[in-house]
Design a protein around this motif. Sequence first.
Motif, PDB file in Angstrom:
ATOM      1  N   LEU A  18      42.166  26.879  38.915  1.00 45.72           N
ATOM      2  CA  LEU A  18      43.184  27.741  39.522  1.00 45.72           C
ATOM      3  C   LEU A  18      42.682  29.175  39.690  1.00 45.72           C
ATOM      4  CD1 LEU A  18      46.415  26.490  37.710  1.00 45.72           C
ATOM      5  CD2 LEU A  18      45.753  26.105  40.098  1.00 45.72           C
ATOM      6  N   PHE A  19      41.908  29.650  38.699  1.00 48.43           N
ATOM      7  CA  PHE A  19      41.366  31.002  38.788  1.00 48.43           C
ATOM      8  C   PHE A  19      40.463  31.149  40.007  1.00 48.43           C
ATOM      9  CE2 PHE A  19      38.094  34.164  37.889  1.00 48.43           C
ATOM     10  CZ  PHE A  19      38.883  35.280  37.667  1.00 48.43           C
ATOM     11  N   ASP A  51      41.752  35.871  44.865  1.00 48.05           N
ATOM     12  CA  ASP A  51      42.302  37.016  45.609  1.00 48.05           C
ATOM     13  C   ASP A  51      43.740  37.307  45.212  1.00 48.05           C
ATOM     14  OD1 ASP A  51      39.910  37.322  46.919  1.00 48.05           O
ATOM     15  OD2 ASP A  51      40.524  36.133  48.656  1.00 48.05           O
ATOM     16  N   LYS A  52      44.563  36.273  45.075  1.00 47.26           N
ATOM     17  CA  LYS A  52      45.962  36.478  44.683  1.00 47.26           C
ATOM     18  C   LYS A  52      46.055  37.029  43.261  1.00 47.26           C
ATOM     19  CE  LYS A  52      48.091  33.101  47.712  1.00 47.26           C
ATOM     20  NZ  LYS A  52      48.910  31.910  47.837  1.00 47.26           N
ATOM     21  N   GLN A  95      46.288  44.041  40.007  1.00 48.46           N
ATOM     22  CA  GLN A  95      46.336  45.455  40.415  1.00 48.46           C
ATOM     23  C   GLN A  95      47.776  45.958  40.470  1.00 48.46           C
ATOM     24  OE1 GLN A  95      44.100  46.450  43.911  1.00 48.46           O
ATOM     25  NE2 GLN A  95      42.277  45.391  43.193  1.00 48.46           N
ATOM     26  N   ARG A  96      48.665  45.140  41.040  1.00 53.00           N
ATOM     27  CA  ARG A  96      50.077  45.540  41.160  1.00 53.00           C
ATOM     28  C   ARG A  96      50.708  45.680  39.774  1.00 53.00           C
ATOM     29  NH1 ARG A  96      51.462  41.971  44.910  1.00 53.00           N
ATOM     30  NH2 ARG A  96      52.048  40.388  43.391  1.00 53.00           N
TER      31      ARG A  96
END
Length: 194
Positions: free
Chosen positions: A103-104, A109-110, A116-117
């Motif tokens: 999954l990583f 990108d997600k 970051q958010r």
Amino acid sequence: MARGCLQGVKYLMFAFNLLFWLGGCGILGVGIWLAATQGNFATLSSSFPSLSAANLLIVTGTFVMAIGFVGCIGAIKENRCLLLTFFVLLLLVFLLEATVAILFFAYTDKIDRYAQRDLKRGLHLYGTPGNVGLTNAWSIIQTDPCYETVKMWLQENLLAVGVFGLCTALVQILGLTFAMTMYCQVVKADTYRA
């Protein structure tokens, strides 16, 4: 002949699990040390405030110790139930790690955007009451590595991280092989006795 093979696997599995258990003790010790000396210093996420380095190490160390203990006792006592329990627990951990790794890499990108958010949200809580761990973590981050530096370090050391992951997987596969081999040998020995 079969008894000699069983004895060899028994002592190999005991040694393997003793090292596994000692590794768990070390991880748990580092986690407790971090919790006692640094508090929740690595809490950067506002979404998961209890997700700190100390808490992760404590949970991981406890789980590794428990699995190692079950494997040690199962090997020494030649107990089918404990050997099978060890096998199932180790298999579940292996599958969970493989799923997380897949999954990583599939959603890199997600995950990067989310991280970051979330870090930016956490930065807005910097210095506010009740967020001592988050504030301490951000103080460390601001003086040493920023997000891009950490990301660049991971990319530069991707080979080392990959080798570590591969070695971990191989050790787990070895543990699974020992457990199933010994389980089969114990079942065979019990069948001959009956």
